[in-house]
Scaffold this motif. Structure first.
Motif, PDB file in Angstrom:
ATOM      1  N   LEU A 231      54.609-111.500  63.123  1.00 25.01           N
ATOM      2  CA  LEU A 231      55.280-110.415  61.862  1.00 25.01           C
ATOM      3  C   LEU A 231      54.779-109.248  62.068  1.00 25.01           C
ATOM      4  O   LEU A 231      53.482-108.894  62.513  1.00 25.01           O
ATOM      5  N   GLU A 232      55.508-108.030  61.746  1.00 25.08           N
ATOM      6  CA  GLU A 232      55.047-106.695  61.822  1.00 25.08           C
ATOM      7  C   GLU A 232      55.121-106.012  60.413  1.00 25.08           C
ATOM      8  O   GLU A 232      54.531-105.091  60.142  1.00 25.08           O
ATOM      9  N   TYR A 233      56.106-106.499  59.806  1.00 24.46           N
ATOM     10  CA  TYR A 233      56.415-105.909  58.431  1.00 24.46           C
ATOM     11  C   TYR A 233      56.196-106.445  57.196  1.00 24.46           C
ATOM     12  O   TYR A 233      56.551-107.508  57.117  1.00 24.46           O
ATOM     13  N   LEU A 234      55.725-105.767  56.304  1.00 19.79           N
ATOM     14  CA  LEU A 234      55.456-106.344  54.978  1.00 19.79           C
ATOM     15  C   LEU A 234      56.410-105.458  53.891  1.00 19.79           C
ATOM     16  O   LEU A 234      55.961-104.240  53.823  1.00 19.79           O
ATOM     17  N   ALA A 262      46.219-104.018  47.660  1.00 17.16           N
ATOM     18  CA  ALA A 262      46.467-105.456  47.781  1.00 17.16           C
ATOM     19  C   ALA A 262      46.821-105.900  49.123  1.00 17.16           C
ATOM     20  O   ALA A 262      46.659-107.035  49.665  1.00 17.16           O
ATOM     21  N   VAL A 263      47.337-104.997  49.979  1.00 17.29           N
ATOM     22  CA  VAL A 263      47.990-105.425  51.403  1.00 17.29           C
ATOM     23  C   VAL A 263      46.962-105.121  52.354  1.00 17.29           C
ATOM     24  O   VAL A 263      47.260-105.332  53.675  1.00 17.29           O
ATOM     25  N   LYS A 264      45.755-104.505  52.122  1.00 10.33           N
ATOM     26  CA  LYS A 264      44.904-104.106  53.170  1.00 10.33           C
ATOM     27  C   LYS A 264      44.668-105.145  54.288  1.00 10.33           C
ATOM     28  O   LYS A 264      44.640-104.943  55.579  1.00 10.33           O
ATOM     29  N   PRO A 265      44.535-106.503  53.856  1.00  9.44           N
ATOM     30  CA  PRO A 265      44.147-107.705  54.938  1.00  9.44           C
ATOM     31  C   PRO A 265      45.148-107.784  55.745  1.00  9.44           C
ATOM     32  O   PRO A 265      45.098-108.572  56.925  1.00  9.44           O
ATOM     33  N   THR A 266      46.287-107.405  55.481  1.00  6.50           N
ATOM     34  CA  THR A 266      47.470-107.816  56.529  1.00  6.50           C
ATOM     35  C   THR A 266      47.539-106.924  57.820  1.00  6.50           C
ATOM     36  O   THR A 266      48.053-107.480  58.732  1.00  6.50           O
ATOM     37  N   GLY A 267      47.213-105.739  57.829  1.00  5.41           N
ATOM     38  CA  GLY A 267      47.309-104.776  58.830  1.00  5.41           C
ATOM     39  C   GLY A 267      49.024-104.490  59.216  1.00  5.41           C
ATOM     40  O   GLY A 267      49.336-103.965  60.318  1.00  5.41           O
ATOM     41  N   ALA A 268      49.784-104.922  58.310  1.00  7.29           N
ATOM     42  CA  ALA A 268      51.118-104.756  58.560  1.00  7.29           C
ATOM     43  C   ALA A 268      51.613-103.317  58.248  1.00  7.29           C
ATOM     44  O   ALA A 268      51.029-102.471  57.536  1.00  7.29           O
TER      45      ALA A 268
END
Length: 413
Positions: A231-234, A262-268
């Motif tokens: 995956l690349e995108y959130l 909220a999305v920091k862990p994803t790296g997306a």
């Protein structure tokens, strides 16, 4: 900035008196401010500047070609929900490669059209839609890029008609089914999972529901990456609210802080889909008073704009502030401002305190840039309004008023 403000007693759009537009173009007419559109877009861009992201303006909020072209020039991508909206984006010079295709009912033809145009991402909303997209991709000999839209079952605390993240909503796939669907997609030859998507509703005025939903989605994103999905995108959706009366929605900066935490862990790379928050307060609807009608219980003011021109009050019980184009002194009275459409729900402003309007007097329904003209209809065989874009002290018609002859174009007697 305030795009619509009084200069002395005359309400202006930037440097143009709105009464001059009404006199030249007629009423009802939608008027938009280029400066307000530009400023709001740049505020969102700057708020997310420290994180990889793409703003995909939600076309359904207002699909006028001039507005799409303005956002294209600012570097925007687009969020679409139909093949017709994709055609509008392309007509305005927008890039399909910066466009995401959402919606629960995409047809195979629409999918094929978008895939051949080089769409950035399909936001898939059901297991059967995933199978249909796979078939389209295999027929085209390519993998269709997609993200599953998951339903996190979070209450957005907005109007029930525009809440989209509950279990009772038609939107998205159940959260608990997502892992299995991604595993199934991995075996398909016509699709490629590139992202994950979530959108919980519109006119959001609190950060807590956003934080709750995106935290769940971020955890799922990390889980999917750990299972080998590239995956690349959130896609965090849109829905940020605006002020219609006394709402205090988060600023773009507060919104960005909430999302990024909220999305920091994803790296997306983030895909953002603002609509109303970009255009809502950048537009007004001009109308003219036709008649006053006092009764034993209330006073009606009948104007030439109706629910076919601005359906939000009838559909959502929505509030739009009402301002005279030229202020005058007098004693306030309470009135119901109604349109000419033959429906009891054609009430545009109920119980408002105004100096009793005169016949022919001009008013503006404020905050009408989003879901005004885009939801307008020809009900009662009423031609749709004109649209005008103001830029500084200049203005131009960006959609001509519909003619009566246009009402039956394509019909056969």
């Amino acid at each position: 900035m305030t795009a619509f403000a009084y200069r002395k007693s005359s309400l202006h759009a930037e440097g143009v008196p709105l009464s001059a537009i009404a006199d030249a173009v007629g009423t009802p007419t939608y008027v938009y401010s280029a400066a307000a559109l530009t400023e709001r877009f740049r505020e969102v861009t700057e708020a997310f500047a420290g994180h990889p992201h793409l703003i995909c303006y939600s076309v359904k909020a207002n699909s006028n070609l001039a507005i799409l072209k303005l956002f294209t020039a600012l570097g925007s991508g687009f969020d679409i929900v139909s093949g017709g909206e994709l055609a509008r984006v392309k007509q305005a010079g927008g890039d399909a490669g910066k466009t995401v295709f959402a919606g629960v009912g995409k047809t195979p033809d629409e999918m094929a059209q978008a895939l051949s145009s080089g769409i950035r991402l399909f936001n898939v909303e059901s297991a059967e839609e995933l199978e249909a997209l796979d078939a389209v991709g295999r027929r085209a000999g390519r993998r269709a890029p997609f993200a599953l839209r998951v339903n996190p079952d979070v209450d957005a605390r907005t109007h029930r008609y525009i809440a989209t993240g509950l279990k009772t909503s038609k939107f998205g796939v159940p959260f608990e089914e997502a892992v299995a669907l991604y595993a199934k997609a991995k075996k398909m030859k016509g699709v490629q999972a590139l992202g994950l998507d979530c959108h919980i509703g519109s006119q959001l005025t609190r950060t807590a529901p956003m934080r709750a939903a995106l935290t769940k989605v971020a955890d799922l994103y990390v889980t999917l990456k750990a299972k080998g999905h590239a995956l690349e995108y959130l896609d965090v959706g849109g829905g940020l609210g605006i002020t219609y009366s006394d709402e205090t929605p988060p600023s773009p900066q507060e919104y960005a802080r909430t999302v990024l935490a909220a999305v920091k862990p994803t790296g997306a790379t983030l895909l953002l889909e603002p609509g109303r928050s970009l255009v809502g307060n950048a537009g007004v609807l001009l109308t003219r008073v036709l008649y006053r009608k006092p009764t034993e219980t209330r006073t009606f003011v009948v104007v030439d704009a109706g629910m076919n021109d601005l359906i939000r009050p009838a559909l959502y019980e929505a509030h739009h502030a009402l301002q005279p184009l030229v202020k005058r002194r007098g004693k306030d009275v309470q009135v119901d401002v109604v349109g000419p459409v033959c429906e009891s729900t054609d009430v545009l402003a109920k119980g408002r305190s105004l100096v009793l309007p005169r016949q022919g007097e001009l008013f503006a329904f404020m905050s009408a840039g989003a879901y005004g003209m885009s939801m307008a209809s020809t009900y009662n065989s009423r031609p749709r309004p004109a649209e005008v874009l103001v830029d500084g002290e200049a203005w131009r018609v960006v959609r001509e008023r519909e003619r009566v002859e246009d009402l039956w174009r394509g019909e056969r007697a």
